[in-house]
Design a protein around this motif. Sequence first.
Motif, PDB file in Angstrom:
ATOM      1  N   ALA A  14       0.838  -1.208   0.000  1.00  0.00           N
ATOM      2  CA  ALA A  14       0.000   0.000   0.000  1.00  0.00           C
ATOM      3  C   ALA A  14       0.871   1.255   0.000  1.00  0.00           C
ATOM      4  O   ALA A  14       0.598   2.213  -0.742  1.00  0.00           O
ATOM      5  N   LEU A  15       1.925   1.248   0.812  1.00  0.00           N
ATOM      6  CA  LEU A  15       2.821   2.404   0.855  1.00  0.00           C
ATOM      7  C   LEU A  15       3.540   2.616  -0.471  1.00  0.00           C
ATOM      8  O   LEU A  15       3.790   3.762  -0.881  1.00  0.00           O
ATOM      9  N   ALA A  16       3.864   1.529  -1.170  1.00  0.00           N
ATOM     10  CA  ALA A  16       4.516   1.657  -2.468  1.00  0.00           C
ATOM     11  C   ALA A  16       3.574   2.284  -3.498  1.00  0.00           C
ATOM     12  O   ALA A  16       3.998   3.113  -4.310  1.00  0.00           O
ATOM     13  N   VAL A  17       2.308   1.898  -3.468  1.00  0.00           N
ATOM     14  CA  VAL A  17       1.327   2.504  -4.382  1.00  0.00           C
ATOM     15  C   VAL A  17       1.198   3.994  -4.071  1.00  0.00           C
ATOM     16  O   VAL A  17       1.202   4.838  -4.982  1.00  0.00           O
ATOM     17  N   ILE A  18       1.092   4.319  -2.795  1.00  0.00           N
ATOM     18  CA  ILE A  18       0.982   5.733  -2.394  1.00  0.00           C
ATOM     19  C   ILE A  18       2.231   6.503  -2.819  1.00  0.00           C
ATOM     20  O   ILE A  18       2.135   7.599  -3.384  1.00  0.00           O
ATOM     21  N   ALA A  19       3.408   5.941  -2.566  1.00  0.00           N
ATOM     22  CA  ALA A  19       4.658   6.609  -2.932  1.00  0.00           C
ATOM     23  C   ALA A  19       4.771   6.766  -4.448  1.00  0.00           C
ATOM     24  O   ALA A  19       5.224   7.808  -4.936  1.00  0.00           O
ATOM     25  N   GLY A  20       4.361   5.747  -5.187  1.00  0.00           N
ATOM     26  CA  GLY A  20       4.411   5.840  -6.646  1.00  0.00           C
ATOM     27  C   GLY A  20       3.492   6.923  -7.183  1.00  0.00           C
ATOM     28  O   GLY A  20       3.878   7.725  -8.037  1.00  0.00           O
ATOM     29  N   ALA A  21       2.283   6.978  -6.656  1.00  0.00           N
ATOM     30  CA  ALA A  21       1.334   8.003  -7.090  1.00  0.00           C
ATOM     31  C   ALA A  21       1.805   9.393  -6.677  1.00  0.00           C
ATOM     32  O   ALA A  21       1.715  10.354  -7.461  1.00  0.00           O
TER      33      ALA A  21
END
Length: 130
Positions: A14-21
Motif C-alpha cells: 500500500a505504501l509503495a502505491v501511495i509513494a508511486g502516485a
Amino acid sequence: MKRKIIITAAIFGALAVIAGAFGAHGLQGLLTPKYLDVWHTAVQYQFYHVFALLFLAIIVKENNKAVNACYCLFTLGIIFFSGSLYLLSCIKLLGWDWLIFMGPITPIGGLLFIAGWIVLAITAFRNKIN
C-alpha cells in the motif's frame, strides 16, 4: 508467521502505491528528473520485495528460521534501501541538507536484499523450505 509476512507485505505494498502516485503526481515539477528517477527506483525495489515477501508467505508452512531470516532481511532492506532513497530524493525540497548522511545507508539496504535472496536460495537448495 505467515500472517505476519502477509500483513507486512500488504502495508509495504500500500505504501509503495501511495509513494508511486505521490512521485508521479505530487512531486512532478518539484523534483529534478534525476531525483524523480531516484524516487522511482525506491518505489520499484519496494514493490519487488513486497512480491518476495508474498512469495515467502506462500512457501512457509511452519515457523522456519531461514524463512524468518529472509523476512527480516527483505523488510529491513525495504526500510534501508527504499526509505533512504525516498529521503535522499527530497533533500533539496525539504531543505534538510543533513540528510546526506543517508547516502551510505542505501547500499546497506541493497546488501540486505542480496543477503535475503542468498539465504532463500541456500534454503531451497538444502530443501529446508517446508
